[in-house]
Design an enzyme around this catalytic site. Structure first.
Site, short mmCIF file in Angstrom:
data_model
loop_
_atom_site.label_atom_id
_atom_site.label_comp_id
_atom_site.label_asym_id
_atom_site.label_seq_id
_atom_site.Cartn_x
_atom_site.Cartn_y
_atom_site.Cartn_z
N HIS A 1 42.82 5.63 47.59
CA HIS A 1 43.19 4.24 47.83
C HIS A 1 41.95 3.36 47.84
O HIS A 1 41.96 2.25 48.37
CB HIS A 1 43.90 4.09 49.17
CG HIS A 1 44.96 5.10 49.40
ND1 HIS A 1 44.73 6.29 50.05
CD2 HIS A 1 46.26 5.12 49.04
CE1 HIS A 1 45.85 7.00 50.09
NE2 HIS A 1 46.79 6.32 49.48
N HIS B 1 49.91 6.30 42.55
CA HIS B 1 49.18 7.52 42.20
C HIS B 1 49.87 8.25 41.06
O HIS B 1 49.68 9.45 40.88
CB HIS B 1 49.08 8.45 43.41
CG HIS B 1 48.54 7.80 44.64
ND1 HIS B 1 47.28 7.27 44.67
CD2 HIS B 1 49.09 7.56 45.85
CE1 HIS B 1 47.07 6.74 45.88
NE2 HIS B 1 48.16 6.90 46.60
#
Lengths: 358, 358
Positions: free
Chosen positions: A220, A58
């Site tokens: 995700h 991320h």
């Protein structure tokens, strides 16, 4: 065949951390095994240490936000995998300045569990700890890796604001209250044009048709609200923005560590809804593969919608800050601001990924 | 089907500029028709105005670099298309502070021609002008849109350094000399894992096999040196870095405007080569779709190679600064530094995409 600038997939988190540490040696250091990134000048005596962490993939979150005015440490797991309690414990011991640790925890079951274990271990070392949960994603309740709402874009904003508050001397309990308030004041929703590809799997995490988008996607690749035909940016922006602005009050029960009881307690929390006249921070985020030029097209439409809804955008952030590897798409976060939050947002920050004012 | 966050492909440059202007109204303004972005506080009296421009699709370059300590104006063309002379002329008139304009021109035939026409028009308005060419890409000589070497990553560094020099009062001729020196001191090479997709075409600009990379790619997808099977990041980094470091001296003839003669003159210029003991700035750039975590893996290996070659990295920049839409890949730029360049690099800058020190 997976196309990435990597060597052995098993080494990417370590090699990326090492590169980052060399590139920003004036700001951060990296501890390996257990892995954590920390402020080069930590511990800062008599300042609450602000720690976050979560799966890698991320970036720049969280490691890119370590530095003066933001995080004291960040604990990266493997890609899309929670860090382990020993990482948070060792990070806390490294950066603790004598007045406690605030753990900012995104609401994913693995992160929550491991940060709770870390909190107990840290307390047993005599370090006061508060864990505050971030659960701002309005898209879905209960998801692939989450009970309740997922923690997404507000995490970036809360790390900036709480980092600034810690820097000006907020004590631990007040800082925990602030962190909880920012989470309740903020909401997000994202969408994907394409899947991401994790190095471990080497192929797309999910399949999207050539003409399909996923609205309400998780960071995700968790399923969102719906799969729709590709639409113009203005329509996508409107869907995301209205989902956020018109979302009804959301109530949930969270567990927080109670220092005086020496045990976990449960709190019932409810969001304030957005109201005409509110001042907001508008955050348009790239999922990773979407260029900033497209984010500005989204931001342009978002300002129109906020104006129609009577929301006044007084601060903004546009760029890739909480990403999903190479996923194309964007997320929008709106955060209701007051004078305290504006002042803390504007305070100086000096990290690899966010820097202003000093 | 092309997947982008856009509305009508014909509107993307305008809509993106509008969004950018709203997001950064404290720093920049946008003039439409002809299109240019300029400093909100321009003109700055008695400061040389620094202007650049080129095709869109390389964001944040150039518009993201407009602001205090960097560019006074940027002129964006359509995607991968040169801006027209009227854009540069109107930008120059808007930001001219009374002591001349430096045009920073990437070496693409369209850009060179249109900036030369713009210079003549600007001179005819009584504004002194210097055009300096950036041609730092060691990959190939003569390319799809270029005579000689292409202008790539050094452009970002030259805009920062010349912007800082203009801010501290360098007069036009000295600033032009500095700009030329930075270009000669810097070299770049890039590679692509994937093609980019332009909005006008709607499909990949070129085809790369599932297991292929293009080494020496241009920022519009121009062919590079060779197409190779996918390799580990360390090997790719070594190929790019050694191509740059070991490149022999490169000589070319450039045209510059001579104010005293009132005409174009030709100059013969030759690069200094990199030498053991040199201090350098190392810049690892994303082509757009490659996440910053992978750039740090490249940076890590680059520091090893520089050390082996006796080059001392004293400054760095890692991130997406000169991109090719959604292309995955990276470029490396090395710039030989001296005390003057280090001081100017470190000077405060406040733009949408680069900000530090103030």
């Amino acid at each position: 065949m997976m196309k990435k600038l990597i060597n052995n997939p098993d080494d990417i988190v370590r090699e990326s951390l090492e590169g980052m540490a060399i590139a920003h040696s004036d700001l951060i250091k990296v501890h390996l095994d257990p892995d954590f990134i920390y402020r080069a000048d930590a511990p800062i005596k008599n300042k609450v240490a602000v720690i976050s962490g979560g799966g890698s993939g991320h970036e720049p979150m969280h490691g890119g936000f370590v530095g003066d005015g933001m995080l004291d440490a960040a604990c990266p797991g493997q890609v899309f995998t929670s860090p382990t309690p020993d990482q948070m414990l060792e990070a806390a011991k490294q950066v603790h300045g004598g007045v406690g640790v605030l753990n900012i925890v995104k609401n994913y079951s693995g992160d929550v569990m491991n940060f709770e274990m870390a909190a107990e271990l840290t307390v047993s070392e005599g370090i006061p700890v508060r864990n505050i949960l971030i659960d701002d994603d309005v898209a879905v309740k209960d998801s692939l890796y989450t009970q309740g709402r997922r923690g997404v874009g507000v995490t970036v904003l809360v790390e900036k604001i709480c980092g600034a508050a810690a820097a000006v001397g907020y004590p631990l309990n007040q800082l925990a209250d602030l962190c909880r308030k920012v989470n309740l004041n903020g909401r997000s929703m994202g969408m994907a044009l394409t899947s991401c590809t994790t190095p471990a799997k080497g192929s797309p995490t999910f399949n999207l048709g050539d003409n399909e988008i996923e609205v309400g996607i998780g960071i995700h690749g968790e399923p969102g609200r719906e799969r729709l035909p590709l639409k113009p940016a203005d329509e996508i922006t409107e869907m995301l923005a209205l989902s956020i602005i018109d979302d009804p009050a959301y109530s949930r029960t969270v567990r927080e560590w109670d220092e005086t009881k020496g045990d976990w307690i449960e709190l019932e929390l409810t969001d304030p809804t957005f109201q005409t006249g509110d001042s907001v921070l508008a955050f348009v985020n790239s999922m990773g593969g979407t260029p900033v030029s497209e984010l500005y097209i989204v931001y342009r439409k978002l300002t129109e919608i906020c104006e129609q809804k009577g929301l006044k955008i007084v601060r903004n952030l546009v760029g890739p800050y909480i990403t999903s590897l190479d996923m194309q798409g964007c997320s929008i976060t709106l955060l209701k601001l007051d004078d305290e939050l504006i002042k803390l947002w504007d305070a100086p920050v000096k990290t690899p990924a966010l820097r202003w004012g000093r």
